[in-house]
Design a protein around this motif. Structure first.
Motif, PDB file in Angstrom:
ATOM      1  N   GLN A 261      57.627 102.025  83.391  1.00 60.58           N
ATOM      2  CA  GLN A 261      57.456 103.389  83.864  1.00 60.58           C
ATOM      3  C   GLN A 261      56.810 103.329  85.246  1.00 60.58           C
ATOM      4  O   GLN A 261      55.846 102.586  85.437  1.00 60.58           O
ATOM      5  N   LEU A 262      57.327 104.131  86.182  1.00 61.20           N
ATOM      6  CA  LEU A 262      56.788 104.136  87.542  1.00 61.20           C
ATOM      7  C   LEU A 262      55.758 105.242  87.711  1.00 61.20           C
ATOM      8  O   LEU A 262      55.993 106.371  87.296  1.00 61.20           O
TER       9      LEU A 262
ATOM     10  N   ASN B 131      67.546 107.084  86.651  1.00 62.88           N
ATOM     11  CA  ASN B 131      66.856 107.795  87.722  1.00 62.88           C
ATOM     12  C   ASN B 131      65.376 107.492  87.590  1.00 62.88           C
ATOM     13  O   ASN B 131      64.604 108.291  87.048  1.00 62.88           O
ATOM     14  N   GLU B 132      64.975 106.335  88.111  1.00 60.25           N
ATOM     15  CA  GLU B 132      63.622 105.855  87.851  1.00 60.25           C
ATOM     16  C   GLU B 132      62.542 106.703  88.520  1.00 60.25           C
ATOM     17  O   GLU B 132      61.375 106.556  88.197  1.00 60.25           O
ATOM     18  N   LYS B 133      62.950 107.557  89.440  1.00 53.08           N
ATOM     19  CA  LYS B 133      61.936 108.430  90.039  1.00 53.08           C
ATOM     20  C   LYS B 133      61.437 109.462  89.033  1.00 53.08           C
ATOM     21  O   LYS B 133      60.377 110.040  89.218  1.00 53.08           O
ATOM     22  N   ARG B 134      62.210 109.714  88.010  1.00 52.90           N
ATOM     23  CA  ARG B 134      61.755 110.625  86.956  1.00 52.90           C
ATOM     24  C   ARG B 134      60.801 109.856  86.058  1.00 52.90           C
ATOM     25  O   ARG B 134      61.125 108.803  85.551  1.00 52.90           O
ATOM     26  N   VAL B 135      59.649 110.409  85.827  1.00 54.88           N
ATOM     27  CA  VAL B 135      58.685 109.755  84.947  1.00 54.88           C
ATOM     28  C   VAL B 135      59.134 109.886  83.500  1.00 54.88           C
ATOM     29  O   VAL B 135      59.107 108.934  82.733  1.00 54.88           O
ATOM     30  N   LEU B 136      59.563 111.091  83.148  1.00 48.97           N
ATOM     31  CA  LEU B 136      60.068 111.303  81.792  1.00 48.97           C
ATOM     32  C   LEU B 136      61.581 111.392  81.856  1.00 48.97           C
ATOM     33  O   LEU B 136      62.125 111.938  82.804  1.00 48.97           O
TER      34      LEU B 136
ATOM     35  N   THR C 260      51.244 115.302  89.843  1.00 46.56           N
ATOM     36  CA  THR C 260      52.382 116.226  89.848  1.00 46.56           C
ATOM     37  C   THR C 260      53.390 115.950  88.748  1.00 46.56           C
ATOM     38  O   THR C 260      54.297 116.739  88.533  1.00 46.56           O
TER      39      THR C 260
ATOM     40  N   VAL D 245      64.248  98.986  91.207  1.00 45.14           N
ATOM     41  CA  VAL D 245      64.280  99.041  89.749  1.00 45.14           C
ATOM     42  C   VAL D 245      65.436  99.865  89.214  1.00 45.14           C
ATOM     43  O   VAL D 245      65.723  99.822  88.029  1.00 45.14           O
ATOM     44  N   ASN D 246      66.129 100.596  90.096  1.00 51.04           N
ATOM     45  CA  ASN D 246      67.345 101.288  89.671  1.00 51.04           C
ATOM     46  C   ASN D 246      68.540 100.355  89.642  1.00 51.04           C
ATOM     47  O   ASN D 246      69.623 100.735  89.233  1.00 51.04           O
TER      48      ASN D 246
ATOM     49  N   GLU E 220      66.377 107.853  82.126  1.00 51.73           N
ATOM     50  CA  GLU E 220      67.746 107.332  81.976  1.00 51.73           C
ATOM     51  C   GLU E 220      68.794 108.377  82.310  1.00 51.73           C
ATOM     52  O   GLU E 220      69.995 108.083  82.224  1.00 51.73           O
TER      53      GLU E 220
ATOM     54  N   LYS F 214      60.290 118.294  88.862  1.00 49.21           N
ATOM     55  CA  LYS F 214      59.448 117.105  88.933  1.00 49.21           C
ATOM     56  C   LYS F 214      60.055 116.061  89.878  1.00 49.21           C
ATOM     57  O   LYS F 214      61.193 116.188  90.339  1.00 49.21           O
ATOM     58  N   ASP F 215      59.274 115.051  90.113  1.00 48.28           N
ATOM     59  CA  ASP F 215      59.717 113.918  90.921  1.00 48.28           C
ATOM     60  C   ASP F 215      61.073 113.415  90.440  1.00 48.28           C
ATOM     61  O   ASP F 215      61.278 113.208  89.245  1.00 48.28           O
TER      62      ASP F 215
ATOM     63  N   ARG G 271      55.264 124.279  82.597  1.00 44.63           N
ATOM     64  CA  ARG G 271      53.962 123.721  82.920  1.00 44.63           C
ATOM     65  C   ARG G 271      52.911 124.803  83.163  1.00 44.63           C
ATOM     66  O   ARG G 271      51.734 124.622  82.826  1.00 44.63           O
TER      67      ARG G 271
ATOM     68  N   ARG H 294      55.255 105.393  96.114  1.00 43.40           N
ATOM     69  CA  ARG H 294      56.197 105.296  95.001  1.00 43.40           C
ATOM     70  C   ARG H 294      57.640 105.310  95.458  1.00 43.40           C
ATOM     71  O   ARG H 294      58.506 104.802  94.798  1.00 43.40           O
TER      72      ARG H 294
ATOM     73  N   PRO I 197      62.105 102.752  93.511  1.00 43.71           N
ATOM     74  CA  PRO I 197      63.349 102.937  92.754  1.00 43.71           C
ATOM     75  C   PRO I 197      64.559 102.213  93.332  1.00 43.71           C
ATOM     76  O   PRO I 197      65.473 101.882  92.606  1.00 43.71           O
TER      77      PRO I 197
END
Lengths: 191, 288
Positions: B144-145, A106-111, B152, B131-132, A114, A33-34, B206, B124, B128
């Motif tokens: 949440q971003l 790791n804010e690029k991770r949606v889930l 995806t 916000v990181n 942290e 994932k992202d 998935r 997007r 980060p």
């Protein structure tokens, strides 16, 4: 480092893609994932092992936690609220053994934003194996091959033994195999 | 009287008229989504607002949806005591000279209320970097971003994720929208909440969940979840005397005569989904 890895692992085993050994039907295409391939998010935390050493900002297990781990590794992993904040991730690729704390934002991770995952350490490239390491205040390093991306139950036993030899050869003389603790727990349970 | 649940949408590209002075609510929001022209890239946001407007509690006025053309208008509303519970915050603001304004507004928003904030952006990747940073550490559990229209991240699109979050906050779990389909959720012995589909995705991959959805289940039900779980072609062995569950393929010493075989669905039904995750991770786990 490369020659140590080649000697113990590289001459006998192939590098694998992420999820290749997963028991969970996962693939790079569907499940990477992202935010899960970026190395830069963990760059300043990575310890590329030359000879022993702690990864930056590692938080060690207390003696009480070590006792808990040794007596019941399953309960320790599932119920210790500090587990992930003390856990480090490691991977062995053709170049090196890399270790970093798991708790890196790791804010690029949606889930799970942290934490990083094993593919952050490899840039989602190939590796021989990956897992978790816990550094104890007793000076020991406790390792397993729990990694959905490069480890897990499909890891051949011989590869795991070779992996421990890499850790030892790279200076981690005080090494504990958590999988052996699980095995002892398995054998003694129910008595 | 219970407090109204308030959702803010902050986006300077909302088709808000000059007469509305940058703020829309109530019937004006319905007019906005139904009758006005929207920019192409806002198609997914428009559909999300339609789904939010269709939440029955909005008609009952238990839930209020408010749209703002600029963050400063939203801050005025907050200062007046209208504290949001959820904010959908557009990252790009055309009038801001640099994205540092967006960052400062976001930080202010997180400071003045306890809302959960969905940071919602066309692009997007630049977010980060800000916000990181450590200054956002304390707020990390509250935002949440998402990239607009992103499909995806999981089997849920970004907008479906936001919609489900709101539904969960309101206790509305009788249905879920995934990949454009509205699917009824029934009480079953496997998962408690339609959001647990995300957990299934983590456990089973998935592709398994997508295949299951492509078969158009009419409901998330006992039968359909069982099918999904058993699509994971893995066997389990339970030793009740030892209280241990292991993967059939694990390396751990086994006592076949003392073990019974379980399917994935049986594991979840008897012990819960967290036990499934644990045994897939470690190869063996204790069960009660």
């Amino acid at each position: 480092m490369r020659h140590i890895i080649a000697q113990h692992i590289g001459n006998h085993w192939e590098l694998i893609e992420p999820f290749e050994r997963s028991v969970r039907n996962k693939t790079i295409e569907a499940d990477l994932k992202d935010g899960e391939r970026e190395y830069d998010v963990c760059l300043r935390y990575v310890h590329q092992v030359v000879n022993d050493g702690d990864p930056p900002e590692v938080v060690k297990l207390t003696n009480d936690e070590i006792e808990w781990l040794k007596s019941n590794p399953d309960d320790f992993k599932r119920n210790n609220p500090n587990y992930r904040s003390k856990c480090t991730l490691w991977v062995i690729d053709s170049d090196s053994l890399k270790i970093a704390i798991e708790k890196i934002r790791n804010e690029k991770r949606v889930l799970d934003s942290e934490y990083i995952c094993h593919t952050n350490l490899t840039g989602a490239g190939k590796a021989y194996i990956g897992g978790e390491a816990l550094f104890g205040e007793d000076g020991y390093v406790y390792i397993n091959h729990h990694s959905d991306r490069y480890g897990g139950e499909k890891t051949p036993r011989e590869l795991w033994e070779a992996t421990k030899n890499v850790f030892l050869a790279l200076g981690y003389k005080d090494l504990v195999d958590i999988l052996k603790i699980y095995e002892e727990y398995n054998e003694s349970a129910g008595r | 009287m219970s407090k109204k649940f308030i959702i803010y949408i902050m986006d300077d590209e909302l088709p808000i008229t000059r007469e509305e002075m940058g703020v829309v609510r109530g019937a004006s929001i319905i007019n906005m989504v139904r009758d006005r022209e929207w920019l192409g890239h806002l198609h997914d946001l428009r559909n999300l607002i339609i789904d939010l407007v269709n939440i029955p509690e909005i008609a009952d006025t238990q839930v209020e949806l408010v749209g703002f053309a600029s963050p400063t208008l939203a801050f005025q509303e907050i200062d007046a005591g209208q504290i949001p519970d959820v904010v959908i915050y557009d990252w790009e603001y055309l009038s801001s000279a640099q994205s540092t304004n967006s960052r400062d507004w976001l930080q202010h928003l997180l400071n003045v209320c306890n809302a959960f904030v969905f940071i919602y952006s066309k692009v997007r990747s630049e977010i980060p970097r800000f916000v990181n940073s450590r200054e956002f550490d304390e707020f990390a559990p509250r935002f949440q971003l998402f990239k607009k229209g992103d499909s995806t991240i999981s089997v849920f699109s970004a907008e479906e994720f936001i919609l489900q979050y709101v539904r969960n906050r309101l206790g509305l779990i009788d249905s879920v929208k995934i990949q454009g389909q509205e699917i009824r959720f029934e009480q079953n012995g496997y998962i408690d909440n339609p959001s647990d589909i995300l957990f299934m995705e983590k456990c089973l991959g998935r592709a398994s969940v997508r295949t299951w959805l492509n078969n158009n289940p009419t409901a998330i039900s006992e039968e359909s979840v069982e099918l999904l779980l058993n699509s994971l072609n893995v066997g389990f062995r339970l030793n009740e005397k030892k209280g241990l569950l292991r993967l059939e393929s694990s390396h751990f010493t086994s006592q076949p005569s003392n073990e019974i075989a379980l399917t994935t669905a049986e594991v979840v039904k008897r012990f819960g989904k967290e036990v499934l995750d644990a045994v897939l991770e470690s190869g063996i786990t204790s069960v009660k």
